[in-house]
Motif scaffolding. Sequence first.
Motif, PDB file in Angstrom:
ATOM      1  N   TYR A  66      22.426 -48.634 -43.185  1.00 44.87           N
ATOM      2  CA  TYR A  66      23.832 -48.952 -42.963  1.00 44.87           C
ATOM      3  C   TYR A  66      24.026 -50.412 -42.591  1.00 44.87           C
ATOM      4  O   TYR A  66      24.842 -51.133 -43.149  1.00 44.87           O
ATOM      5  N   SER A  67      23.088 -50.792 -41.815  1.00 49.85           N
ATOM      6  CA  SER A  67      23.270 -52.456 -41.394  1.00 49.85           C
ATOM      7  C   SER A  67      22.978 -53.132 -42.743  1.00 49.85           C
ATOM      8  O   SER A  67      23.636 -54.147 -42.866  1.00 49.85           O
ATOM      9  N   HIS A  68      22.243 -52.783 -43.457  1.00 47.55           N
ATOM     10  CA  HIS A  68      21.817 -53.696 -44.817  1.00 47.55           C
ATOM     11  C   HIS A  68      23.174 -53.699 -45.717  1.00 47.55           C
ATOM     12  O   HIS A  68      23.290 -54.757 -46.048  1.00 47.55           O
ATOM     13  N   ASN A 109      22.645 -52.026 -31.464  1.00 47.68           N
ATOM     14  CA  ASN A 109      22.363 -52.849 -32.707  1.00 47.68           C
ATOM     15  C   ASN A 109      23.504 -53.083 -33.358  1.00 47.68           C
ATOM     16  O   ASN A 109      23.801 -54.082 -34.085  1.00 47.68           O
ATOM     17  N   HIS A 156      21.244 -47.913 -30.972  1.00 41.17           N
ATOM     18  CA  HIS A 156      21.921 -47.988 -32.245  1.00 41.17           C
ATOM     19  C   HIS A 156      23.303 -48.513 -32.158  1.00 41.17           C
ATOM     20  O   HIS A 156      23.925 -49.384 -32.863  1.00 41.17           O
ATOM     21  N   SER A 182      22.628 -42.406 -43.126  1.00 41.28           N
ATOM     22  CA  SER A 182      22.038 -43.600 -42.583  1.00 41.28           C
ATOM     23  C   SER A 182      22.359 -43.473 -40.969  1.00 41.28           C
ATOM     24  O   SER A 182      21.585 -43.612 -40.005  1.00 41.28           O
ATOM     25  N   MET A 192      20.031 -42.494 -37.810  1.00 43.29           N
ATOM     26  CA  MET A 192      19.983 -43.220 -36.365  1.00 43.29           C
ATOM     27  C   MET A 192      19.575 -42.525 -35.251  1.00 43.29           C
ATOM     28  O   MET A 192      18.860 -42.854 -34.420  1.00 43.29           O
ATOM     29  N   ILE A 242      15.634 -49.293 -49.205  1.00 44.46           N
ATOM     30  CA  ILE A 242      15.596 -49.482 -47.647  1.00 44.46           C
ATOM     31  C   ILE A 242      15.321 -48.298 -47.141  1.00 44.46           C
ATOM     32  O   ILE A 242      16.030 -47.279 -47.194  1.00 44.46           O
ATOM     33  N   GLU A 243      14.644 -48.495 -45.851  1.00 45.69           N
ATOM     34  CA  GLU A 243      14.665 -47.022 -45.051  1.00 45.69           C
ATOM     35  C   GLU A 243      16.084 -46.817 -44.682  1.00 45.69           C
ATOM     36  O   GLU A 243      16.728 -47.319 -44.410  1.00 45.69           O
ATOM     37  N   SER A 294      17.354 -45.235 -41.929  1.00 42.35           N
ATOM     38  CA  SER A 294      17.952 -45.475 -40.947  1.00 42.35           C
ATOM     39  C   SER A 294      18.458 -46.989 -40.933  1.00 42.35           C
ATOM     40  O   SER A 294      19.473 -47.287 -40.072  1.00 42.35           O
ATOM     41  N   ASP A 295      17.959 -47.543 -41.629  1.00 47.74           N
ATOM     42  CA  ASP A 295      18.168 -49.268 -41.836  1.00 47.74           C
ATOM     43  C   ASP A 295      19.352 -49.541 -42.714  1.00 47.74           C
ATOM     44  O   ASP A 295      19.888 -50.606 -42.942  1.00 47.74           O
ATOM     45  N   ASP A 337      16.586 -39.285 -36.267  1.00 48.51           N
ATOM     46  CA  ASP A 337      15.327 -39.720 -36.423  1.00 48.51           C
ATOM     47  C   ASP A 337      14.355 -38.646 -37.105  1.00 48.51           C
ATOM     48  O   ASP A 337      14.596 -37.940 -38.217  1.00 48.51           O
TER      49      ASP A 337
END
Length: 259
Positions: free
Chosen positions: A242-244, A149, A146, A32, A36, A236-237, A239-240, A39
């Motif tokens: 890790y945050s999730h 973010n 990121h 993930s 980021m 979950i996508e 790239s998203d 891409d």
Amino acid sequence: MPLLALLLLIFSHNIMAATNYQIATTSRSIASLAAMIADDKAKIHILNSNSGSQCIHNHHVKPSDVNILRNADLIIYVGSHFERKLHKSVKHLKNQITFEDLVNNRDGHIWLNLDNALVILQRINNYLSTAMPEHKDFFAANLITHKKNLRNLSKKINNQLTEISDGKVIIAHNALRYFMDYFKLQYEYSNRLSPRKLRILEKQQPACILTSHCHGHEKQIDKISFIDIDKIHNKIELSDFYSHMITDIATQITSSCKK
């Protein structure tokens, strides 16, 4: 050549060029972080993507993994401390990034500390910028975005964790210490949960006892909350993810140790 056919040929060539660079990694969390930065400039392969977990202490290199590793332009993994079997297979290769220096003599789940996640992002950016200099500005822009973010995510989780009880929190899995230390949460560490140790801990009346599924606890024991640090979240996508994942762990801990 007809105009439509020419446009299709150009589009197909661009897609192939964008995904020609191959990255192999062992953890969805590291994948993930790589996504980021990279891409659409690389295709990312996760070696144990069908295991239902990203706990890879005992991951065996399968024939399908061999093909991925052979064709990879870059291999990213924690190192010999965590992925011992994989390390034996790829230690002779030069096209790799490892993070042995972040392990801290504990456990390989280094990404549960957000400072480590920032280091991982930076090193991936540095490697890809050298490997694909034509895209270095693209990678640098992604790095800035990121990093920002993740810092915002850290603030959000810090606010969430204020709901944790002031009572004693017992941690019985080394991986969770990365998370607890980063967010400066008070805890006591116990490296074993034997019946005798549990009796002692229960007399102390802790607010909660936290461990993880990853090290073989197979059934719920009274007084213990299992924090799933290796949940895949397939929908979950990448790239998203890790945050999730970090947010989900914070939610599990807050729910288990609520005031």
